[in-house]
Design a protein around this motif. Sequence first.
Motif, short mmCIF file in Angstrom:
data_model
loop_
_atom_site.label_atom_id
_atom_site.label_comp_id
_atom_site.label_asym_id
_atom_site.label_seq_id
_atom_site.Cartn_x
_atom_site.Cartn_y
_atom_site.Cartn_z
N ALA A 203 0.84 -1.21 0.00
CA ALA A 203 0.00 0.00 0.00
C ALA A 203 0.87 1.25 0.00
N THR A 204 1.98 1.21 0.75
CA THR A 204 2.87 2.37 0.82
C THR A 204 3.49 2.65 -0.55
N ALA A 205 3.91 1.59 -1.23
CA ALA A 205 4.46 1.78 -2.58
C ALA A 205 3.41 2.41 -3.49
N LYS A 206 2.17 2.00 -3.36
CA LYS A 206 1.10 2.54 -4.22
C LYS A 206 0.75 3.99 -3.89
N VAL A 207 1.02 4.42 -2.66
CA VAL A 207 0.82 5.84 -2.34
C VAL A 207 1.72 6.70 -3.23
N PHE A 208 2.93 6.18 -3.52
CA PHE A 208 3.86 6.93 -4.37
C PHE A 208 3.40 7.01 -5.82
N ASP A 209 2.56 6.06 -6.26
CA ASP A 209 1.97 6.18 -7.60
C ASP A 209 1.13 7.46 -7.67
N GLU A 210 0.56 7.81 -6.54
CA GLU A 210 -0.31 8.99 -6.47
C GLU A 210 0.48 10.26 -6.18
N SER A 211 1.42 10.16 -5.23
CA SER A 211 2.16 11.36 -4.81
C SER A 211 3.24 11.74 -5.81
N GLY A 212 3.68 10.75 -6.60
CA GLY A 212 4.87 10.94 -7.41
C GLY A 212 6.11 10.64 -6.58
N LYS A 213 7.25 10.57 -7.26
CA LYS A 213 8.52 10.24 -6.61
C LYS A 213 8.75 11.14 -5.40
N GLY A 214 9.14 10.54 -4.29
CA GLY A 214 9.27 11.35 -3.08
C GLY A 214 10.06 10.67 -1.99
N ILE A 215 10.02 11.31 -0.83
CA ILE A 215 10.82 10.90 0.33
C ILE A 215 9.90 10.16 1.31
N LEU A 216 10.29 8.96 1.67
CA LEU A 216 9.50 8.17 2.62
C LEU A 216 10.07 8.36 4.02
#
Lengths: 371, 371
Positions: A203-216
């Motif tokens: 689910a966390t990886a899929k959040v980045f599909d929405e947010s775009g490349k970023g800092i976790l």
Amino acid sequence: MKKFFILLLMIGVVTALAACSPNTSDTQGDEGEELTIEKQGSFSAGGVVVETPGTYESQKFDNWKPYPEGQTYHGDHASVFYQIPEKARDFPMVFLHGAGQSARTWQTTPDGRDGFQNIFLKRGFSTYLIDQPRRGQAGRSTVESQITPVADEQMWFEIWRMGRWPEYSKNVQFPQDEKSLEQFFQWMTPDTGSFDANLVSDATAKVFDESGKGILVTHSQGGLPGWMAAAQTDKVAAVASYEPGNYLFPENEVPESLPSRTGALQGISVPMDEFKKLTEIPIVIYFGDYIPEANEISDDLGAENWRVRLELGRQFVETVNKYGGDATLVELPKIGVHGNTHFMFAEQNNVELADLLSDWMKEKGLDKRGQ
Amino acid sequence: MKKFFILLLMIGVVTALAACSPNTSDTQGDEGEELTIEKQGSFSAGGVVVETPGTYESQKFDNWKPYPEGQTYHGDHASVFYQIPEKARDFPMVFLHGAGQSARTWQTTPDGRDGFQNIFLKRGFSTYLIDQPRRGQAGRSTVESQITPVADEQMWFEIWRMGRWPEYSKNVQFPQDEKSLEQFFQWMTPDTGSFDANLVSDATAKVFDESGKGILVTHSQGGLPGWMAAAQTDKVAAVASYEPGNYLFPENEVPESLPSRTGALQGISVPMDEFKKLTEIPIVIYFGDYIPEANEISDDLGAENWRVRLELGRQFVETVNKYGGDATLVELPKIGVHGNTHFMFAEQNNVELADLLSDWMKEKGLDKRGQ
């Protein structure tokens, strides 16, 4: 179920809101200033659809008795609240809480000041706050669970190194007034299904599909699924982890189990090509105060629980860097930052903690605009 | 536990964020514009502290086995996320969700546009979004609960009047694409303890201690504890309720039970002096489309569930006004607003719904600044 003695003390609402952000010596942020939001909202990421076999009969009804045949159930997704400030920096920050916590971890401090959500929004970063699958607002779990209230707050006070109940650790940065502790305990919220690191990392990886490349940015229990998410998607540009609970290692390079009073700790084995992903991004790990050296076995629950996680963190950083990575482990007392517990990012010096992270992001080129 | 057939379809992240707020004919708001926030954060309100008898033994540990003796447990509080815009109007708006929902109800729409949170922030109102006790981020319940995943979404689709599965109601305002429905279903989150209207109303009243006197906006199951909170504190200046599930009546004036396919509905009796509180504040109630008249008994679950709640609402309004109150019930189709389901404030015409509420607040003097 354990029987409880219910104290009749109803909890008054805390004056947390009245406490304003203090003037700090922060030179990077703009705490206390207004915040202009271009866009904010909520969405779900990841999860599965469960469908019960059978045929759904439209308009069937039997006094609210469940009749799941042919019906669907969406569950095991993450819930995300996001805010995009005006003139946002290129990389958003995605925040994943720890055990027993939710997005609230990042939304304030026990004494009601700006949490990391506000601090980094004011510094120009978009923020995405996750409630992981089976926690908080993402409570629709696909597995059954028993919620049993068990009084445990004194144990957590000690495990999280606030002190030896009822005494606080010397010079602790955790605010020591009663109302702050009450608000802090009220952040806790239970799992509505067993913790599953694969679900959380997916689910966390899929959040980045929405947010775009970023800092976790991860905390504690969120550490492990955070590493897994970073190994799973190229959209994690960097990871900052506060006292992660565990780590990934290449197959055949998992260190020996580290014994501790709170349970032996062993790293998690992944194929080398997955591990290698972690060598391609900058990583920083922060550990707070009151943690003894690896060989200093103690009776103290907090010391024991984090002594081995810190030591395994050192070995993780060493392994990442051995394969060409860029990982740093910061032991706060060793750079002169004293008094922090497991919740350092929400303590009295949290602006100083944010400054450390800002400096690191700047150094790694993660705070650019308009690239 | 029922066995489920797990569809292997992993849910992709929805493109909800990509959908922008449309240009509307709204003359009151500023949708799509930026939003300047003076202050935002999270706090808890209400709740109890449970203490297990016995003596806490510091540093005791037995492999994470619970040892509650002498320990505390904070539970049954509400969790609140608040935002205060610059130049805020005097009265904040406090939002209480319905059954199976959380603050997410107000944070977006199924198709990812501005929810009521954003719309009213942009119109200058401070917003306080509640997760009620034993729901969402306020999951620490003082009572035991079994979380059992039961596929039920087709039933809710019908109860909430979206249509007769799989067909949508004619001209429905609910967005009809698959991803919107998926995001909408993912808003649901279970109770972590039995629903208790007293707990919810107590916590809701305490939120106003923090927010200051303001406007309470409720939905569905939140309706009843909303009336109770308004009868309990002078800080509720007005109530706007979207399809409340039930109502308060003075002792000896509770109408006869209204039979319905989804269960007989009976109002709740309170002493006259409590009921009188509801006559001292403006009240508005909204009901959507697809609800038959009181005597038109139907096979349709949605029609049946809301036919009686609408009818009891008429009787509530009549009773409030009989005692000198100022209550209005708006049946949307009767003022030319068609196609709304139970989630009207999150549907395609939600700006129109917000305009209706803004007009009402203006008429009642609830939108003043600097008084």
